[in-house]
Design an enzyme around this catalytic site. Structure first.
Site, short mmCIF file in Angstrom:
data_model
loop_
_atom_site.label_atom_id
_atom_site.label_comp_id
_atom_site.label_asym_id
_atom_site.label_seq_id
_atom_site.Cartn_x
_atom_site.Cartn_y
_atom_site.Cartn_z
N GLY A 1 0.85 -1.19 0.00
CA GLY A 1 0.00 0.00 0.00
C GLY A 1 0.88 1.23 0.00
NE ARG A 2 -2.97 4.89 1.27
CZ ARG A 2 -4.25 5.08 1.47
NH1 ARG A 2 -4.86 6.09 0.91
NH2 ARG A 2 -4.95 4.26 2.24
NE ARG B 1 -5.67 -6.56 0.46
CZ ARG B 1 -6.32 -5.56 1.01
NH1 ARG B 1 -7.47 -5.76 1.57
NH2 ARG B 1 -5.83 -4.33 1.00
NE ARG C 1 -3.62 -2.02 13.92
CZ ARG C 1 -3.07 -0.84 13.62
NH1 ARG C 1 -1.77 -0.72 13.50
NH2 ARG C 1 -3.83 0.24 13.47
CD GLU D 1 0.05 -3.05 19.83
OE1 GLU D 1 0.90 -3.66 19.16
OE2 GLU D 1 -0.30 -1.87 19.58
CG HIS E 1 1.60 0.49 17.88
ND1 HIS E 1 0.50 -0.30 17.82
CD2 HIS E 1 1.59 1.22 16.73
CE1 HIS E 1 -0.17 -0.07 16.69
NE2 HIS E 1 0.48 0.86 16.00
CB ILE E 2 6.81 4.61 18.66
CG1 ILE E 2 8.07 3.75 18.43
CG2 ILE E 2 6.39 4.61 20.12
CD1 ILE E 2 9.34 4.35 19.01
C1 8YV Z 1 -1.60 4.58 15.64
C2 8YV Z 1 -1.21 2.97 13.70
O1 8YV Z 1 -0.83 5.38 16.46
O2 8YV Z 1 -2.17 4.42 12.13
C3 8YV Z 1 -2.09 3.27 12.55
O3 8YV Z 1 -2.71 2.34 12.02
O4 8YV Z 1 -0.90 1.86 13.94
C4 8YV Z 1 -0.68 4.06 14.56
O5 8YV Z 1 -0.28 5.11 13.74
C5 8YV Z 1 -2.26 3.56 16.50
O6 8YV Z 1 -2.97 2.64 15.76
C6 8YV Z 1 -3.19 4.22 17.51
O7 8YV Z 1 -4.44 4.44 16.97
#
Ligand code: 8YV
Length: 329
Positions: free
Chosen positions: A152-153, A174, A235, A264, A282-283
């Site tokens: 994707g992007r 996909r 994810r 998480e 998750h940063i």
């Molecule tokens: C978010 C992310 O900070 O944009 C997404 O899908 O995974 C992150 O940028 C996180 O999901 C909180 O909503």
């Protein structure tokens, strides 16, 4: 005045923007448990979430709710079948985070390949006593083969950076991307299995769906080169974390870089005990500018979807635009 819930702490100036249009109930604290979230949604017309699970129960508890704006590009926290059944609009925040997230994917991949955090722990522990030809030998990034799963992007932004590293790029998605994009990125399509066999560094950037739960597990690690690395900025749940910890411990793959985890903010305890993994909380989208842009875009979506502001009725990022204009059910 219409009522909204902002379910998470966000930049106070974005809250001030929202207050120009709405009566704002702001949870400036920890994530709300499901029952409290449902209770706070009960009298709201709209909500701004960041990963909070919203499904049939939450929507049923909130009969006036018409839109939920997620401050994230991924929206696997939304049960979109329930949104469609209730005629509730979901929105997300694509594009504004592409480059920041791609930068982070590279940072994590390179830290993983070159054993940066492991080296730092070694140094901080006072174990660096002498030069050694074989100290912290890692894998080259320059000139190697990059395998991107999810073109994707963000995947494309990662591929674009690979040019400067003279890498061969193979990808799985996909569906194949347009031939002109493949040509621009110099990226070749592969089946998932072929990509895993071929790539020196595998980066996961695909959206999470129930179909791709554990799309990378023991069988996939068996296909990868023992010298390969795996980076997950997509994810938790896409990778079987228990199987990954095992593969790392047995050196079936060389190393992993993980920004996302199953369950998480809990992390599988076995991952905390293996040295050849770089772990971050998750940063990937967490630069000051990008998190501001995400918060403002989520607010733009909420304001417009609730019929206010300069884009009234035209939210920039509807996920299920087919429900727009339909009566809430
Ligand atoms: C978010 C992310 O900070 O944009 C997404 O899908 O995974 C992150 O940028 C996180 O999901 C909180 O909503």
């Amino acid at each position: 005045m219409q009522k909204i819930l902002v379910a998470r702490p966000i930049f106070p100036d974005v809250i001030e923007r929202l207050k120009q249009y709405f009566d704002v109930d702001w949870n400036n604290g920890d994530a709300l448990p499901a029952d409290e979230l449902a209770r706070r949604l009960a009298d709201k017309d709209g909500a701004l979430t960041a990963g909070d699970p919203i499904g049939a129960a939450e929507l049923a508890a909130a009969p006036k709710l018409r839109v939920v704006a997620n401050m994230a590009v991924g929206y696997n926290n939304f049960d979109m079948a329930a949104f469609n059944a209730a005629n509730v609009l979901g929105t997300n925040t694509p594009d504004v985070l592409n480059e920041t997230t791609a930068d982070f994917g590279w940072a994590l991949m390179m830290a993983t390949a070159r054993r940066i955090t492991e080296s730092e722990h070694f140094l901080r522990a006072g174990k660096w006593q002498k030069w050694a030809y074989d100290m912290m030998l890692g894998a080259d990034v320059y000139g190697s083969t990059l395998g991107i799963v999810g073109m994707g992007r963000i995947g494309q932004a990662i591929a674009r950076r690979a040019k400067g590293f003279n890498m061969r790029v193979v990808y799985h998605n996909r569906s194949r991307v347009a031939p002109e994009i493949e040509a621009e990125l110099n990226a070749e399509y592969r089946t998932k299995e072929a990509l895993l066999r071929e790539a020196d560094h595998v980066v996961l950037v695909l959206p999470y769906t129930p179909e791709n739960h554990h799309t990378i597990g023991a069988a996939e690690f068996a296909l990868m080169k023992p010298t390969a690395t795996l980076t997950n900025i997509a994810r938790g749940g896409i990778v079987d974390d228990a199987a990954l910890a095992e593969a790392l411990r047995e050196r079936r793959i060389a190393a992993a870089g993980l920004d996302v985890f199953e369950g998480e903010p809990s992390v599988h305890p076995a991952l905390l005990t293996v040295p050849n993994v770089v772990l971050t909380p998750h940063i990937a989208s967490a630069s000051e500018a990008t998190r501001r842009a995400m918060a403002n875009l989520a607010a733009d979506n909420l304001i417009a979807a609730l019929g206010a502001g300069p884009r009234a009725g035209r939210p920039p990022n509807p996920i299920n635009s087919a429900v727009m204009g339909k009566t809430r059910s």
